[in-house]
Scaffold this motif. Structure first.
Motif, short mmCIF file in Angstrom:
data_model
loop_
_atom_site.label_atom_id
_atom_site.label_comp_id
_atom_site.label_asym_id
_atom_site.label_seq_id
_atom_site.Cartn_x
_atom_site.Cartn_y
_atom_site.Cartn_z
N UNK A 106 0.85 -1.20 0.00
CA UNK A 106 0.00 0.00 0.00
C UNK A 106 0.88 1.24 0.00
N UNK A 107 0.70 2.09 -1.00
CA UNK A 107 1.61 3.23 -1.19
C UNK A 107 0.88 4.56 -1.33
N UNK A 108 -0.40 4.62 -0.92
CA UNK A 108 -1.16 5.88 -1.06
C UNK A 108 -0.72 6.91 -0.03
N UNK A 109 0.02 6.48 1.00
CA UNK A 109 0.43 7.36 2.08
C UNK A 109 1.94 7.31 2.24
N UNK A 110 2.47 8.23 3.06
CA UNK A 110 3.90 8.15 3.39
C UNK A 110 4.15 7.20 4.56
N UNK A 111 3.09 6.58 5.06
CA UNK A 111 3.17 5.51 6.07
C UNK A 111 2.67 4.20 5.46
N UNK A 112 3.21 3.10 5.92
CA UNK A 112 2.68 1.79 5.58
C UNK A 112 1.75 1.33 6.72
N UNK A 113 0.65 0.68 6.39
CA UNK A 113 -0.22 0.18 7.46
C UNK A 113 0.43 -0.96 8.22
N UNK A 114 0.04 -1.09 9.48
CA UNK A 114 0.51 -2.17 10.34
C UNK A 114 -0.72 -2.92 10.86
N UNK A 115 -0.64 -4.25 10.87
CA UNK A 115 -1.74 -5.06 11.39
C UNK A 115 -1.23 -6.06 12.42
N UNK A 116 -2.10 -6.38 13.35
CA UNK A 116 -1.84 -7.43 14.32
C UNK A 116 -3.07 -8.32 14.40
N UNK A 117 -2.86 -9.62 14.37
CA UNK A 117 -3.96 -10.57 14.50
C UNK A 117 -3.79 -11.32 15.81
N UNK A 118 -4.83 -11.29 16.63
CA UNK A 118 -4.78 -11.85 17.98
C UNK A 118 -5.80 -12.98 18.13
N UNK A 119 -5.48 -13.92 19.00
CA UNK A 119 -6.45 -14.91 19.46
C UNK A 119 -6.73 -14.62 20.92
N UNK A 120 -7.99 -14.36 21.23
CA UNK A 120 -8.42 -14.10 22.59
C UNK A 120 -9.16 -15.32 23.11
N UNK A 121 -8.54 -16.00 24.05
CA UNK A 121 -9.13 -17.20 24.65
C UNK A 121 -9.76 -16.79 25.98
N UNK A 122 -11.03 -17.09 26.16
CA UNK A 122 -11.69 -16.64 27.38
C UNK A 122 -12.78 -17.60 27.82
N UNK A 123 -13.07 -17.52 29.10
CA UNK A 123 -14.24 -18.19 29.66
C UNK A 123 -15.32 -17.11 29.80
N UNK A 124 -16.39 -17.16 29.01
CA UNK A 124 -17.38 -16.08 29.03
C UNK A 124 -17.96 -15.87 30.43
N UNK A 125 -18.01 -14.60 30.84
CA UNK A 125 -18.72 -14.25 32.05
C UNK A 125 -20.20 -14.04 31.75
N UNK A 126 -20.51 -13.92 30.47
CA UNK A 126 -21.89 -13.77 30.01
C UNK A 126 -22.05 -14.70 28.82
N UNK A 127 -22.86 -15.72 28.97
CA UNK A 127 -23.00 -16.71 27.89
C UNK A 127 -24.43 -16.84 27.38
N UNK A 128 -25.37 -16.14 28.03
CA UNK A 128 -26.77 -16.16 27.61
C UNK A 128 -27.19 -14.73 27.31
N UNK A 129 -27.76 -14.48 26.15
CA UNK A 129 -28.17 -13.12 25.80
C UNK A 129 -29.31 -12.68 26.69
N UNK A 130 -29.40 -11.38 26.93
CA UNK A 130 -30.43 -10.84 27.81
C UNK A 130 -31.82 -11.00 27.23
N UNK A 131 -31.90 -11.03 25.90
CA UNK A 131 -33.18 -11.18 25.21
C UNK A 131 -33.10 -12.36 24.25
#
Length: 451
Positions: free
Chosen positions: A308-333
Motif C-alpha cells: 500500500x503506497x497511497x500514504x507516506x506511512x505503511x499500514x501495520x496489522x496485528x492478529x490476535x487470538x483471545x481465549x476466554x471463559x465467558x462471564x456472560x453466555x446467555x443473551x439478555x433477550x
C-alpha cells in the motif's frame, strides 16, 4: 505463537476463542485503496472482530461537513467490504483526522455492550484535535475492553512530549457515571496509532543499510518506545510483538522508497500496536488470591503491508487470538419471528428476557437484511411498547408491519436494542420471509406457521 499472556488458570467451564484483527494506518488524507484483501486478511474465515484505527483522515472543512451528513469514505469502504461477510459496525468515534471503528460478526452482538466513546485532544495545548487520542470502551462477553487510537507529536526531539501525551491520554480515560472501572482495571487495553517514536543516534546510512539487509534487530535498542519502556514501569506493562518488518515511515508516496526529499527523514517504526492485560493482585498469607477468570491473549501475526503506497506511512496489522471463559453466555433477550401471518402483512415477534434485564419504553426491535452495515441499517422497526399483542409469563409479543418491504428471497434478522445499555441485547436466527406474503391477493387459508 509470537507472544502470549494469560490471567488466571484454565477452569473447567467451557472456553471460547475470538480472533481479532487490528489495523493502524496513517492515511495522509488519501482516499481508500482499491485492493483491500491483504490489509483485512480476507483469506482468514475465522476472524470475529475488526479494530481499525486511522490517522490523518481528510479533515478539511468540506470533508468534515460532508462526513457529518454522510458516512466518511473510509467507514463506507470498510462497511462495503465487511458487511457481506456478516460483520456489522458496532461503534466508531472520530476526532478530526483520527478515526476508530469496531466491527464484529453479528452473532456476537448480544454479548458486546458499548460503554462509552471519548476524544482527548492534545494539539494546541489540548484545544485542537489534530493530535491526541480517541477511545471506545466496551464489555465483551462480560470483560472490560478499552481501545485507544492515537496520533502523538512528530519529530525526533519531541520524545518527552510524546510520552507526556501518552500519559495524558491514559489519564483522561475516566468513566464517571458509567459504573465502569478505571481504565487500568480493564481486562484488556489495546493501544494503537501513529505514535511517532523515532530511532535515535544511528545515522541515516546505517539505518537504511540495516533495513536493506533486514537486520531490524540492530535498530531495536535505539527505538525510542523500546527505550522508554525500559525506564517507565507503567509503559513497560504494555506489550508489543517483535518488530520483524521494515520501519513504516517515511516513504515517498506511491512508492516503496524511503524519503528522497531534501529532508531525507530517517526511517522509523512510528506505527505501533500495543496491549496490556489487567494486573492480578499478588497473593499473601493473609489474603490469598482468588481464582481469576480465564482470559488469555496471543499475538498470531504482527506485520506491515508494503504493497500500500497511497500514504507516506505503511499500514501495520496485528492478529490476535483471545481465549476466554465467558462471564456472560446467555443473551439478555431471546427473540424470534413466528407465524401465523395476517393478511395485512404483519410479522409476529416473540421475545423473552432474563430476570435481571431492565427494559425501557424506548427499547426497539429492528428488522434487518443479513449483511446489514450498522445498527441503524434496518428495513423496519417497532418500539417494544407499541403494537403489543400480549405479554405475560416473561413472554412478550409484538407485531411489525412489512408491507413496504420489497419482495426478496434474502435472509433477515431481528435485533432487540436496549436504550439503557445502548447496545443490541438479543438477536434472532436468520430467516426468510415467505414470498407469498409480499404478493397481493393471497388467500387467508394459505397462511401457516413458519420459522
Amino acid at each position: 505463537m509470537m507472544a502470549a499472556e494469560s490471567q488466571g488458570k484454565l477452569s473447567e467451564a467451557k472456553e471460547m476463542k475470538l480472533s481479532i484483527h487490528v489495523v493502524t494506518w496513517n492515511v495522509a488524507s488519501a482516499a481508500p485503496p482499491v485492493d483491500h484483501s491483504d490489509l483485512l486478511q480476507l483469506n482468514d474465515p475465522n476472524l470475529d472482530i475488526y479494530i481499525i484505527g486511522l490517522q490523518e483522515v481528510n479533515s478539511g472543512i468540506i470533508s468534515l461537513l460532508s462526513d457529518t451528513a454522510f458516512e466518511d469514505p473510509w467507514s463506507s469502504f470498510f462497511m462495503d467490504v465487511l458487511s457481506p461477510l456478516s460483520f456489522i459496525k458496532i461503534s466508531h468515534v472520530r476526532m478530526q483526522g483520527l478515526l476508530l471503528i469496531v466491527f464484529a460478526k453479528y452473532q456476537h452482538l448480544p454479548f458486546i455492550q458499548i460503554l462509552s466513546t471519548k476524544s482527548t485532544p492534545t494539539g494546541l495545548y489540548g484545544y485542537w484535535g489534530n493530535k491526541g487520542g480517541v477511545n471506545i470502551s466496551l464489555k465483551l462477553y462480560g470483560y472490560y475492553v478499552s481501545i485507544i487510537n492515537c496520533h502523538l507529536p512528530p519529530h525526533m526531539a519531541n520524545n518527552d512530549q510524546r510520552l507526556e501525551h501518552f500519559d495524558h491520554i491514559l489519564e483522561m480515560q475516566n468513566f464517571k457515571g458509567h459504573n465502569v472501572p478505571n481504565i487500568l482495571d480493564h481486562d484488556l487495553i489495546l493501544w494503537i496509532g501513529d505514535m511517532n517514536f523515532r530511532i535515535e543516534d544511528f545515522g541515516l546510512h546505517f539505518v537504511r543499510e540495516c533495513i536493506k539487509n533486514q537486520c531490524y534487530s540492530d535498530l531495536w535498542e535505539k527505538d525510542q518506545l523500546s527505550i522508554a519502556k525500559r525506564h517507565d514501569p507503567l509503559l513497560r506493562e504494555f506489550r508489543e510483538g517483535p518488530l520483524l518488518f521494515p520501519p513504516t515511515y517515511k516513504f515517498d508516496k506511491n512508492s516503496n522508497n524511503y524519503d528522497t526529499s531534501e529532508k531525507k527523514r530517517k526511517p522509523a517504526w512510528t506505527d505501533r500496536i500495543l496491549w496490556r492485560l489487567k494486573r492480578q493482585p499478588r497473593a499473601s498469607p493473609i489474603t490469598p488470591s482468588l481464582p481469576a477468570p480465564y482470559f488469555s491473549l496471543s499475538l498470531r501475526s504482527y506485520k506491515s503491508h508494503m504493497m500500500y503506497s497511497i500514504s507516506d506511512h505503511k499500514p501495520v496489522t496485528g492478529t490476535f487470538d483471545l481465549q476466554l471463559k465467558p462471564l456472560m453466555s446467555v443473551s439478555l433477550i431471546t427473540i424470534m419471528a413466528e407465524g401465523p401471518w395476517t393478511m395485512e402483512n404483519d410479522m409476529l415477534i416473540s421475545y423473552s428476557s432474563t430476570p435481571d434485564f431492565l427494559s425501557s419504553p424506548w427499547d426497539w426491535i429492528g428488522l434487518y437484511k443479513v449483511g446489514m452495515r450498522h445498527i441503524n441499517d434496518y428495513v423496519s422497526y417497532v418500539w417494544v411498547g407499541d403494537n403489543q399483542v400480549s405479554f405475560g409469563d416473561n413472554l412478550n409479543q409484538v407485531y411489525i408491519n412489512i408491507c413496504d418491504i420489497p419482495a426478496t428471497e434474502d435472509q433477515f434478522l431481528l435485533c432487540y436494542y436496549s436504550n439503557n445499555l445502548h447496545s443490541v441485547v438479543g438477536i434472532s436466527k436468520p430467516f426468510k420471509i415467505p414470498l407469498r406474503f409480499f404478493l397481493a391477493g393471497d388467500l387467508p387459508g394459505e397462511t401457516q406457521a413458519w420459522i
